[in-house]
Design a protein around this motif. Structure first.
Motif, PDB file in Angstrom:
ATOM      1  N   THR A  32       2.295 -11.305  -7.117  1.00  0.00           N
ATOM      2  CA  THR A  32       3.040 -10.715  -6.004  1.00  0.00           C
ATOM      3  C   THR A  32       2.635  -9.257  -5.781  1.00  0.00           C
ATOM      4  OG1 THR A  32       4.932 -12.134  -6.508  1.00  0.00           O
ATOM      5  CG2 THR A  32       5.340 -10.214  -5.107  1.00  0.00           C
ATOM      6  N   GLY A  33       2.309  -8.940  -4.532  1.00  0.00           N
ATOM      7  CA  GLY A  33       2.002  -7.565  -4.163  1.00  0.00           C
ATOM      8  C   GLY A  33       0.671  -7.042  -4.668  1.00  0.00           C
ATOM      9  N   PHE A  34      -0.161  -7.905  -5.258  1.00  0.00           N
ATOM     10  CA  PHE A  34      -1.434  -7.431  -5.806  1.00  0.00           C
ATOM     11  C   PHE A  34      -2.388  -7.035  -4.688  1.00  0.00           C
ATOM     12  CE2 PHE A  34      -5.824  -8.160  -7.195  1.00  0.00           C
ATOM     13  CZ  PHE A  34      -5.859  -7.393  -8.352  1.00  0.00           C
ATOM     14  N   LYS A  35      -3.095  -5.916  -4.904  1.00  0.00           N
ATOM     15  CA  LYS A  35      -4.090  -5.441  -3.955  1.00  0.00           C
ATOM     16  C   LYS A  35      -5.472  -5.563  -4.589  1.00  0.00           C
ATOM     17  CE  LYS A  35      -1.008  -4.612  -0.986  1.00  0.00           C
ATOM     18  NZ  LYS A  35      -0.866  -5.593   0.106  1.00  0.00           N
ATOM     19  N   VAL A  85      12.346  -8.590  -1.622  1.00  0.00           N
ATOM     20  CA  VAL A  85      12.106  -7.780  -0.425  1.00  0.00           C
ATOM     21  C   VAL A  85      10.605  -7.588  -0.235  1.00  0.00           C
ATOM     22  CG1 VAL A  85      12.662  -5.651   0.781  1.00  0.00           C
ATOM     23  CG2 VAL A  85      14.246  -6.535  -0.924  1.00  0.00           C
ATOM     24  N   ALA A  86      10.105  -7.898   0.956  1.00  0.00           N
ATOM     25  CA  ALA A  86       8.691  -7.716   1.272  1.00  0.00           C
ATOM     26  C   ALA A  86       8.530  -6.553   2.239  1.00  0.00           C
ATOM     27  CB  ALA A  86       8.114  -8.991   1.885  1.00  0.00           C
ATOM     28  N   LEU A  87       7.563  -5.713   1.968  1.00  0.00           N
ATOM     29  CA  LEU A  87       7.246  -4.616   2.885  1.00  0.00           C
ATOM     30  C   LEU A  87       6.427  -5.162   4.046  1.00  0.00           C
ATOM     31  CD1 LEU A  87       6.358  -1.950   0.194  1.00  0.00           C
ATOM     32  CD2 LEU A  87       8.137  -1.671   1.936  1.00  0.00           C
ATOM     33  N   ARG A  88       6.827  -4.797   5.262  1.00  0.00           N
ATOM     34  CA  ARG A  88       6.125  -5.275   6.451  1.00  0.00           C
ATOM     35  C   ARG A  88       5.142  -4.245   6.991  1.00  0.00           C
ATOM     36  NH1 ARG A  88       8.124  -9.974   8.555  1.00  0.00           N
ATOM     37  NH2 ARG A  88       6.892  -9.565  10.424  1.00  0.00           N
ATOM     38  N   THR A  89       5.197  -3.036   6.484  1.00  0.00           N
ATOM     39  CA  THR A  89       4.325  -1.972   6.971  1.00  0.00           C
ATOM     40  C   THR A  89       3.249  -1.653   5.934  1.00  0.00           C
ATOM     41  OG1 THR A  89       6.037  -0.444   6.179  1.00  0.00           O
ATOM     42  CG2 THR A  89       5.963  -0.870   8.537  1.00  0.00           C
ATOM     43  N   PRO A  90       1.994  -1.449   6.373  1.00  0.00           N
ATOM     44  CA  PRO A  90       0.916  -1.112   5.430  1.00  0.00           C
ATOM     45  C   PRO A  90       1.074   0.301   4.905  1.00  0.00           C
ATOM     46  CG  PRO A  90       0.112  -0.980   7.682  1.00  0.00           C
ATOM     47  CD  PRO A  90       1.510  -1.537   7.769  1.00  0.00           C
ATOM     48  N   ASN A  91       0.454   0.573   3.779  1.00  0.00           N
ATOM     49  CA  ASN A  91       0.494   1.898   3.141  1.00  0.00           C
ATOM     50  C   ASN A  91       1.924   2.367   2.914  1.00  0.00           C
ATOM     51  OD1 ASN A  91      -0.462   4.298   1.982  1.00  0.00           O
ATOM     52  ND2 ASN A  91      -0.527   5.355   3.950  1.00  0.00           N
ATOM     53  N   THR A  92       2.813   1.430   2.590  1.00  0.00           N
ATOM     54  CA  THR A  92       4.196   1.750   2.248  1.00  0.00           C
ATOM     55  C   THR A  92       4.468   1.183   0.859  1.00  0.00           C
ATOM     56  OG1 THR A  92       4.820   1.578   4.576  1.00  0.00           O
ATOM     57  CG2 THR A  92       6.604   1.603   2.976  1.00  0.00           C
ATOM     58  N   PHE A  93       5.187   1.952   0.046  1.00  0.00           N
ATOM     59  CA  PHE A  93       5.420   1.543  -1.340  1.00  0.00           C
ATOM     60  C   PHE A  93       6.873   1.782  -1.726  1.00  0.00           C
ATOM     61  CE2 PHE A  93       1.054   2.827  -0.880  1.00  0.00           C
ATOM     62  CZ  PHE A  93       0.324   1.906  -1.612  1.00  0.00           C
ATOM     63  N   PHE A  94       7.379   0.935  -2.625  1.00  0.00           N
ATOM     64  CA  PHE A  94       8.664   1.186  -3.270  1.00  0.00           C
ATOM     65  C   PHE A  94       8.447   2.193  -4.386  1.00  0.00           C
ATOM     66  CE2 PHE A  94       9.120  -3.381  -1.956  1.00  0.00           C
ATOM     67  CZ  PHE A  94      10.077  -3.169  -0.969  1.00  0.00           C
ATOM     68  N   THR A  98       9.759   4.708 -14.182  1.00  0.00           N
ATOM     69  CA  THR A  98       9.180   4.123 -15.395  1.00  0.00           C
ATOM     70  C   THR A  98       9.178   5.162 -16.513  1.00  0.00           C
ATOM     71  OG1 THR A  98       6.847   4.776 -15.200  1.00  0.00           O
ATOM     72  CG2 THR A  98       7.597   2.938 -13.812  1.00  0.00           C
ATOM     73  N   PRO A  99       8.984   4.744 -17.757  1.00  0.00           N
ATOM     74  CA  PRO A  99       8.894   5.705 -18.871  1.00  0.00           C
ATOM     75  C   PRO A  99       7.747   6.696 -18.697  1.00  0.00           C
ATOM     76  CG  PRO A  99       9.267   3.501 -19.713  1.00  0.00           C
ATOM     77  CD  PRO A  99       9.004   3.354 -18.252  1.00  0.00           C
ATOM     78  N   GLN A 100       6.750   6.353 -17.872  1.00  0.00           N
ATOM     79  CA  GLN A 100       5.614   7.248 -17.613  1.00  0.00           C
ATOM     80  C   GLN A 100       5.806   8.064 -16.338  1.00  0.00           C
ATOM     81  OE1 GLN A 100       4.994   3.756 -18.252  1.00  0.00           O
ATOM     82  NE2 GLN A 100       4.956   4.355 -20.410  1.00  0.00           N
ATOM     83  N   GLY A 101       7.025   8.045 -15.802  1.00  0.00           N
ATOM     84  CA  GLY A 101       7.292   8.772 -14.564  1.00  0.00           C
ATOM     85  C   GLY A 101       7.375   7.833 -13.367  1.00  0.00           C
ATOM     86  N   LYS A 102       7.529   8.401 -12.192  1.00  0.00           N
ATOM     87  CA  LYS A 102       7.628   7.592 -10.986  1.00  0.00           C
ATOM     88  C   LYS A 102       6.307   6.897 -10.697  1.00  0.00           C
ATOM     89  CE  LYS A 102      11.176  10.263  -8.524  1.00  0.00           C
ATOM     90  NZ  LYS A 102      11.463  11.069  -7.306  1.00  0.00           N
ATOM     91  N   MET A 103       6.415   5.612 -10.414  1.00  0.00           N
ATOM     92  CA  MET A 103       5.252   4.852  -9.964  1.00  0.00           C
ATOM     93  C   MET A 103       5.624   4.143  -8.677  1.00  0.00           C
ATOM     94  SD  MET A 103       3.297   3.386 -13.293  1.00  0.00           S
ATOM     95  CE  MET A 103       3.053   4.391 -14.763  1.00  0.00           C
ATOM     96  N   TYR A 104       4.612   3.578  -8.041  1.00  0.00           N
ATOM     97  CA  TYR A 104       4.824   2.988  -6.730  1.00  0.00           C
ATOM     98  C   TYR A 104       4.237   1.586  -6.685  1.00  0.00           C
ATOM     99  CZ  TYR A 104       6.154   7.725  -5.658  1.00  0.00           C
ATOM    100  OH  TYR A 104       6.806   8.940  -5.676  1.00  0.00           O
ATOM    101  N   SER A 105       4.914   0.716  -5.952  1.00  0.00           N
ATOM    102  CA  SER A 105       4.498  -0.682  -5.927  1.00  0.00           C
ATOM    103  C   SER A 105       4.933  -1.330  -4.622  1.00  0.00           C
ATOM    104  CB  SER A 105       5.141  -1.439  -7.109  1.00  0.00           C
ATOM    105  OG  SER A 105       4.847  -2.816  -7.057  1.00  0.00           O
ATOM    106  N   ARG A 106       4.228  -2.386  -4.255  1.00  0.00           N
ATOM    107  CA  ARG A 106       4.631  -3.197  -3.099  1.00  0.00           C
ATOM    108  C   ARG A 106       5.277  -4.502  -3.566  1.00  0.00           C
ATOM    109  NH1 ARG A 106       2.768  -1.863   2.001  1.00  0.00           N
ATOM    110  NH2 ARG A 106       2.844  -4.058   2.633  1.00  0.00           N
ATOM    111  N   LYS A 107       5.442  -4.637  -4.868  1.00  0.00           N
ATOM    112  CA  LYS A 107       6.064  -5.834  -5.420  1.00  0.00           C
ATOM    113  C   LYS A 107       7.576  -5.692  -5.334  1.00  0.00           C
ATOM    114  CE  LYS A 107       5.992  -8.749  -9.559  1.00  0.00           C
ATOM    115  NZ  LYS A 107       5.437  -8.905 -10.927  1.00  0.00           N
ATOM    116  N   GLY A 108       8.193  -6.460  -4.458  1.00  0.00           N
ATOM    117  CA  GLY A 108       9.627  -6.319  -4.197  1.00  0.00           C
ATOM    118  C   GLY A 108      10.491  -7.403  -4.810  1.00  0.00           C
TER     119      GLY A 108
END
Length: 247
Positions: A32-35, A85-94, A98-108
């Motif tokens: 899911t959400g893999f690029k 939840v699926a993102l409908r817009t490109p170049n948009t991330f949730f 995380t323990p390593q700080g904020k990360m971003y993903s399209r996997k909803g």
């Protein structure tokens, strides 16, 4: 005589890198959400000179320039789960804490943990537009997520899913589990135009047909280059034997 071997070796290294990239894409075609990633190469010209006779034409080598991220959107998969939840817009991330700080993903693919927070399948907090965890009350029901990410229940509005974009998404570092981490000094911008679709997940953007075709071609190219290297080695061995032993 060694130049041809070096050229062939550069081609083999490039093909191996490309094979690893294609294999990883195929392994994640159902993630899911893999690029997907694509490999970049360029021609590296090297001047060849000898004391007796400088060569006019440079030698062309293959240089592996690394990979770039393909952020083309994947297809939407209907699940019917209110917390998918699926993102409908490109170049948009949730935004994910995380323990390593904020990360971003399209996997909803989200759920609610024992402390009533909205989390990923790994138990990591999903952040709001304010960068805070989204928390539900024990008696919240009828969860609804609007197109703009606003989350509501029968008890009222609970917050809004944080949606962010990057001016240079290619600088994002792939961290596994469909996570991306900003590069040093790279900042995330709130995506006011970001839209989501409740009850859906975004599938991988990997094309199985395209990647399989690439793998077949890489295998053919590698076989051809390896065959050339072997023949070149045999020719050199034969020449040396002739010079040293007269045979």
């Amino acid at each position: 005589m060694q130049t041809a071997s070096y050229v062939a070796l550069s081609a083999e290294i490039a093909l191996k890198s490309q094979l690893n990239t294609v294999s990883n894409n195929l392994a994640n075609m159902n993630t899911t959400g893999f690029k997907s990633q694509q490999t970049l190469f360029k021609e590296q010209l090297s001047k060849n000179k000898t004391q007796e006779r400088p060569l006019k034409e440079p030698t062309s080598y293959v240089e592996d320039m690394g990979q770039y991220q393909d952020f083309a959107p994947g297809g939407l998969i209907r699940t019917g789960n209110s917390l998918d939840v699926a993102l409908r817009t490109p170049n948009t991330f949730f935004s994910i804490d995380t323990p390593q700080g904020k990360m971003y993903s399209r996997k909803g693919s989200f759920t609610i943990d024992s402390t009533h927070k909205l989390v990923t399948n790994q138990g990591l907090s999903v952040l709001s537009t304010d960068g805070e965890p989204i928390t539900f009350a024990p008696n919240d029901s009828d969860i609804s997520i609007a197109k703009d990410g606003t989350i509501s229940t029968a008890n009222g509005i609970k917050g809004r899913l944080g949606m962010f974009s990057f001016k240079e998404p290619q600088k994002l570092r792939r961290m596994g589990n469909s996570f991306f981490k900003p590069a040093k000094n790279q900042t995330a911008d709130t995506d006011e135009k970001g839209q989501v679709e409740q009850g859906y997940l975004e599938g991988s953007n990997v094309s199985s047909i395209l990647e399989t075709t690439k793998m077949i071609q890489i295998s053919k190219d590698f076989t051809r280059v390896s065959s050339y290297v072997q023949k070149h080695y045999e020719q050199q061995t034969k020449m040396l034997n002739s010079l040293m032993f007269g045979r």
